[in-house]
Design a protein around this motif. Structure first.
Motif, PDB file in Angstrom:
ATOM      1  N   GLY A  99       0.371  -0.946   0.274  1.00  0.00           N
ATOM      2  CA  GLY A  99      -0.281   0.109  -0.148  1.00  0.00           C
ATOM      3  C   GLY A  99       1.093   0.703  -0.352  1.00  0.00           C
ATOM      4  O   GLY A  99       0.729   2.625  -0.766  1.00  0.00           O
ATOM      5  N   LEU A 100       2.081   0.765   0.627  1.00  0.00           N
ATOM      6  CA  LEU A 100       2.484   2.110   1.131  1.00  0.00           C
ATOM      7  C   LEU A 100       3.455   2.709  -0.463  1.00  0.00           C
ATOM      8  O   LEU A 100       4.084   3.921  -0.833  1.00  0.00           O
ATOM      9  N   PHE A 101       4.505   1.825  -0.555  1.00  0.00           N
ATOM     10  CA  PHE A 101       4.740   1.446  -1.980  1.00  0.00           C
ATOM     11  C   PHE A 101       3.829   2.099  -3.246  1.00  0.00           C
ATOM     12  O   PHE A 101       4.227   3.188  -3.735  1.00  0.00           O
ATOM     13  N   PHE A 102       2.502   1.738  -3.562  1.00  0.00           N
ATOM     14  CA  PHE A 102       1.183   2.541  -4.058  1.00  0.00           C
ATOM     15  C   PHE A 102       0.832   3.761  -4.346  1.00  0.00           C
ATOM     16  O   PHE A 102       1.492   4.970  -4.470  1.00  0.00           O
ATOM     17  N   LEU A 103       1.074   4.220  -3.005  1.00  0.00           N
ATOM     18  CA  LEU A 103       0.788   5.496  -2.547  1.00  0.00           C
ATOM     19  C   LEU A 103       2.427   6.574  -3.461  1.00  0.00           C
ATOM     20  O   LEU A 103       2.513   7.449  -3.347  1.00  0.00           O
TER      21      LEU A 103
ATOM     22  N   VAL B 246       2.285   6.701  -6.406  1.00  0.00           N
ATOM     23  CA  VAL B 246       0.676   8.047  -7.644  1.00  0.00           C
ATOM     24  C   VAL B 246       1.846   9.523  -6.939  1.00  0.00           C
ATOM     25  O   VAL B 246       1.812   9.763  -8.123  1.00  0.00           O
ATOM     26  N   GLY B 247       2.546   9.361  -6.071  1.00  0.00           N
ATOM     27  CA  GLY B 247       2.702  10.606  -5.402  1.00  0.00           C
ATOM     28  C   GLY B 247       4.050  10.967  -6.240  1.00  0.00           C
ATOM     29  O   GLY B 247       4.169  12.044  -6.777  1.00  0.00           O
ATOM     30  N   THR B 248       5.781  10.632  -6.438  1.00  0.00           N
ATOM     31  CA  THR B 248       6.094  10.184  -7.539  1.00  0.00           C
ATOM     32  C   THR B 248       6.176  10.879  -8.850  1.00  0.00           C
ATOM     33  O   THR B 248       6.840  11.370  -9.532  1.00  0.00           O
ATOM     34  N   ILE B 249       5.054   9.677  -9.036  1.00  0.00           N
ATOM     35  CA  ILE B 249       4.346   9.748 -10.752  1.00  0.00           C
ATOM     36  C   ILE B 249       3.605  11.866 -10.862  1.00  0.00           C
ATOM     37  O   ILE B 249       3.379  12.164 -11.814  1.00  0.00           O
ATOM     38  N   GLY B 250       3.047  11.891  -9.551  1.00  0.00           N
ATOM     39  CA  GLY B 250       2.360  13.368  -9.569  1.00  0.00           C
ATOM     40  C   GLY B 250       0.534  12.743 -10.185  1.00  0.00           C
ATOM     41  O   GLY B 250       0.371  13.197 -10.951  1.00  0.00           O
ATOM     42  N   LEU B 251       0.254  11.096  -9.723  1.00  0.00           N
ATOM     43  CA  LEU B 251      -1.154  11.484  -9.978  1.00  0.00           C
ATOM     44  C   LEU B 251      -2.720  11.663  -8.890  1.00  0.00           C
ATOM     45  O   LEU B 251      -1.381  11.880  -8.112  1.00  0.00           O
TER      46      LEU B 251
ATOM     47  N   VAL C 199       4.034   6.178 -14.940  1.00  0.00           N
ATOM     48  CA  VAL C 199       2.901   5.288 -14.463  1.00  0.00           C
ATOM     49  C   VAL C 199       3.923   4.034 -15.057  1.00  0.00           C
ATOM     50  O   VAL C 199       3.311   2.719 -13.918  1.00  0.00           O
ATOM     51  N   LEU C 200       4.008   3.949 -16.115  1.00  0.00           N
ATOM     52  CA  LEU C 200       4.910   1.889 -16.659  1.00  0.00           C
ATOM     53  C   LEU C 200       4.946   1.351 -16.489  1.00  0.00           C
ATOM     54  O   LEU C 200       4.886   0.394 -15.517  1.00  0.00           O
ATOM     55  N   ALA C 201       6.456   2.941 -15.882  1.00  0.00           N
ATOM     56  CA  ALA C 201       7.004   1.742 -15.131  1.00  0.00           C
ATOM     57  C   ALA C 201       7.689   1.416 -13.614  1.00  0.00           C
ATOM     58  O   ALA C 201       6.822   0.643 -13.381  1.00  0.00           O
ATOM     59  N   PHE C 202       6.632   2.279 -12.637  1.00  0.00           N
ATOM     60  CA  PHE C 202       5.995   2.266 -11.885  1.00  0.00           C
ATOM     61  C   PHE C 202       5.109   0.679 -11.462  1.00  0.00           C
ATOM     62  O   PHE C 202       5.469  -0.448 -10.649  1.00  0.00           O
ATOM     63  N   ALA C 203       3.879   0.602 -12.393  1.00  0.00           N
ATOM     64  CA  ALA C 203       3.194  -0.200 -12.775  1.00  0.00           C
ATOM     65  C   ALA C 203       3.890  -1.305 -12.196  1.00  0.00           C
ATOM     66  O   ALA C 203       3.461  -2.674 -12.293  1.00  0.00           O
ATOM     67  N   ARG C 204       4.896  -1.993 -13.948  1.00  0.00           N
ATOM     68  CA  ARG C 204       5.577  -2.432 -14.434  1.00  0.00           C
ATOM     69  C   ARG C 204       6.899  -3.547 -12.551  1.00  0.00           C
ATOM     70  O   ARG C 204       6.587  -4.370 -12.395  1.00  0.00           O
ATOM     71  N   ALA C 205       7.667  -2.658 -11.856  1.00  0.00           N
ATOM     72  CA  ALA C 205       7.959  -3.027 -10.478  1.00  0.00           C
ATOM     73  C   ALA C 205       7.439  -3.241  -9.598  1.00  0.00           C
ATOM     74  O   ALA C 205       6.971  -4.372  -8.982  1.00  0.00           O
TER      75      ALA C 205
ATOM     76  N   LEU D  59       5.875  -6.705 -10.103  1.00  0.00           N
ATOM     77  CA  LEU D  59       5.944  -7.854 -10.418  1.00  0.00           C
ATOM     78  C   LEU D  59       6.543  -8.237  -8.145  1.00  0.00           C
ATOM     79  O   LEU D  59       6.406  -9.125  -8.323  1.00  0.00           O
ATOM     80  N   ILE D  60       6.466  -6.943  -8.448  1.00  0.00           N
ATOM     81  CA  ILE D  60       7.034  -7.268  -6.651  1.00  0.00           C
ATOM     82  C   ILE D  60       6.309  -7.844  -5.619  1.00  0.00           C
ATOM     83  O   ILE D  60       6.203  -8.557  -4.571  1.00  0.00           O
ATOM     84  N   PHE D  61       5.132  -7.270  -5.760  1.00  0.00           N
ATOM     85  CA  PHE D  61       3.423  -7.474  -4.924  1.00  0.00           C
ATOM     86  C   PHE D  61       3.297  -8.785  -5.705  1.00  0.00           C
ATOM     87  O   PHE D  61       2.914 -10.075  -4.637  1.00  0.00           O
ATOM     88  N   TRP D  62       1.628  -7.921  -6.961  1.00  0.00           N
ATOM     89  CA  TRP D  62       1.640  -9.219  -7.742  1.00  0.00           C
ATOM     90  C   TRP D  62       1.690 -10.907  -7.611  1.00  0.00           C
ATOM     91  O   TRP D  62       1.745 -11.569  -7.453  1.00  0.00           O
ATOM     92  N   LYS D  63       2.795 -10.700  -8.623  1.00  0.00           N
ATOM     93  CA  LYS D  63       3.435 -12.103  -9.165  1.00  0.00           C
ATOM     94  C   LYS D  63       4.058 -12.723  -8.295  1.00  0.00           C
ATOM     95  O   LYS D  63       4.455 -13.506  -7.720  1.00  0.00           O
TER      96      LYS D  63
END
Lengths: 115, 513
Positions: free
Chosen positions: B381-385, B388-393, B430-436, B439-443
């Protein structure tokens, strides 16, 4: 040859030597280059107060004019900082060489040995 | 209250210096004592900075003459809206990072973490407050010397390698700084920034090209500190190799470069500076755009989470520099808001990534599949937030910052370039962080087993420090109105250098020469 010409050439030679050495990839030449650069800058700062001879830097009743005392103070500060930093870089470079076995600034392994 | 302000101003610089020396001399081998002293100092700095912001928001510019030497001759500390804001940002960041460092025990991994931390704060606060160009050089050196020590904290071969590069490139930068200062002094005969502004504006035509040259030399140095392309090569390696807590604190270091560009670019080399007026703008704009693209595209080249965080710091610097390079008052306010956001977001990302790395055993922060690790739920959850903050969503403050920047640069000639940069780099991010993240959490969640964790430190306080920084982003979003009003007022103050000059030099501007 005027004094201005001599001082300017000295700064130029020191800077050229410094830039050349800093661009070498090994730590020892880089440290020497940084030292050369700081000598060049100290001279340069000193000359920025204009080159004046036989004039006092502080108040004197008999003085006809003064030489600028501020660049001398700036140079003193710059010398102290550059001296401390050179000592730090030397220790850091030695430590890095001992831990990684390479003295390349970019941290590459040594290809040729014995040189 | 306002009578105490000049002393608070001095205290913001003097207190970390005294605390650093006191910890070094009296609390050298007492971990608990130095932790308490360090935390107390950070807390006190936050209180001082908050009081200064409250004072500066009224619009008065305070100046404090050190040793009571009058302005053009002595050194002054100057407080305006921008420097007060930067002080508060530094203090809040330092407090969160200090809590994190103490909670995770990273401060045990070497000597002198706490004194170095205090000296770092001394350098940062001094650089933000000083009104003297040579003094700015000295404070730059102070913060750099402390940062060399912090960067190498806990040592290791990789850290030493990047340490050498970082030190050498900054030493060359310091040399260039002195060239710029020397040139400017040779032409104008002063080093006080307000006095410089007056004299540069009044310089005869013959001196103007020298002034323009010194302006560009100085801006090159500041761009090096701000990691603007093509002077950015030192940043990704250095920030990825150092400890998480130090990297989080270093999120403010690039902003010092941006601060120096903004300060000198509007005050000394501003609209009145003749040939040197905004001379850096045509160089800074392409540099900023290139930095943004390099930073966000670098996210895909990164093989580890720490490296991703470092590249994202670079990307957000690019967006900031491109917006600053327009040198328009309506773009400067949003840029200052974005400074607040990007510093806190970058630091939060470094802390979250560090928390993840310490829980993944041998995998560390590498972008690889690994079994489930301790606290994976809350950290995802924290990584997601943080992402989101870093990318600017939305809903965090990065979105507001980028939106305001897009709006602010609309009238600038390069608006299309900046719009394209901000929008495209956001998509790449968005693409880069979604990929990371996937990989780290879902897969990874499909793998069997769980990584055992032994004696994990900072289970609660470490996570709360990172969460606290993310809460600051939410707060920046919620208080968007007052904060942007403050940032806009700060920008207006920057573009009216007469106020600054009058506050420093007083009414005797003409009488002294």
């Amino acid at each position: 040859m005027t004094m201005e010409m001599l001082v300017a050439s000295a700064i130029a030679v020191l800077t050229a030597a410094g830039v050349y050495l800093v661009l070498r990839a090994r730590t020892f030449p880089v440290v020497l280059g940084l030292a050369f650069l700081s000598y060049a800058i100290n001279l340069f700062l000193f000359a920025m107060g204009r080159l004046v001879i036989n004039r006092p830097p502080i108040y004197d009743k008999a003085a006809e004019g003064y030489t600028d005392p501020l660049p001398q103070a700036l140079v003193l500060t710059a010398i102290v900082i550059a001296f401390g930093m050179t000592a730090f870089v030397v220790v850091l470079a030695l430590r890095t060489f001992l831990e990684t076995g390479a003295d390349h600034v970019d941290g590459r392994e040594d290809a040729e040995t014995g040189s | 209250m306002s009578a105490a302000v000049p002393y608070l101003l001095a205290a913001a610089v003097v207190m970390p210096a005294v605390m650093g020396a006191a910890i070094l001399l009296t609390l050298r081998h007492r971990l608990r004592g130095s932790r308490l002293a360090s935390l107390a100092s950070c807390l006190a700095l936050t209180a001082i900075a908050a009081a200064l912001v409250a004072h500066a928001s009224g619009g008065t510019i305070e100046s404090y003459a050190l040793g009571d030497w009058r302005a053009p001759f002595g050194i002054v500390l100057v407080l305006d809206r921008l420097s007060a804001m930067m002080l508060l940002l530094t203090a809040v960041l330092a407090f969160a990072v200090m809590i994190y460092a103490v909670a995770t025990g990273i401060d045990r991994k070497g000597w002198h973490f706490h004194p170095l931390f205090q000296f770092q704060l001394l350098g940062l606060n001094g650089a933000f407050l000083t009104g003297d160009l040579f003094n700015l050089f000295v404070f730059f050196e102070v913060l750099l010397i402390a940062s060399y020590g912090l960067l190498l904290h806990a040592q290791g071969a990789e850290r030493l390698k990047v340490g050498v590069q970082y030190v050498v490139i900054n030493l060359v930068g310091s040399t260039l700084f002195l060239v710029g200062v020397g040139l400017l002094y040779g032409v104008t005969g002063t080093l006080n920034m307000a006095d410089l502004a007056v004299r540069v504006a009044a310089a005869p035509a013959g001196d103007q090209s020298l002034i323009a040259a010194s302006a560009l030399v100085l801006m090159t140095v500041f761009a090096l500190k701000a990691a603007a392309a093509p002077l950015h090569f030192w940043l990704p390696g250095a920030y990825a190799a150092t400890t998480g807590a130090v990297a989080a604190l270093f999120a403010i270091m690039t902003k010092v470069g941006a601060y120096a560009i903004i300060r000198t670019g509007t005050l000394i080399f501003g609209a009145d500076a003749g040939a040197a007026a905004f001379g850096v703008a045509p160089w800074l704009l392409p540099a900023g755009i290139a930095t943004a693209f390099i930073g966000f595209i670098g996210l895909f080249a990164a093989r580890s989470l720490r490296s991703m965080a470092a590249w994202s710091v670079l990307g957000s610097m690019g967006v900031l520099l491109a917006a600053v390079a327009t040198f328009r008052v309506e773009a400067m306010g949003p840029s200052l808001y974005y400074v607040l956001h990007s510093t806190l977001a970058g630091a939060a990302l470094f802390l979250v990534v560090d928390l993840i790395a310490t829980r993944r055993g041998e995998q560390g922060d590498a972008l690889t599949l690994a079994p489930r690790f301790c606290q994976a739920g809350i950290l995802s959850g924290l990584f997601f937030l943080a992402a989101v903050g870093t990318i600017g969503l939305p809903p965090l403050s990065g979105f507001i910052g980028k939106l305001l920047i897009l709006d602010g640069v609309r009238a600038a000639p390069a608006a299309a370039w900046i719009w394209a940069t901000v929008l495209v780099t956001t998509l790449i991010g968005v693409l880069a962080f979604a990929r990371a993240g996937s990989l780290i959490f879902w897969k990874s969640s499909t793998l069997e087993g769980e990584i055992p964790t032994r004696a994990l430190r900072g289970r609660v306080m470490g996570v709360s420090a990172a969460a606290g920084l993310l809460a600051c982003l939410a707060l920046l979003s919620l208080l968007g109105g007052p904060v942007t009003a403050y940032a806009d007022a700060a920008a207006a103050q920057l573009f009216d250098p007469g106020q600054y000059i009058a506050a420093v030099l007083g009414d005797k501007t003409g009488a002294l020469r």
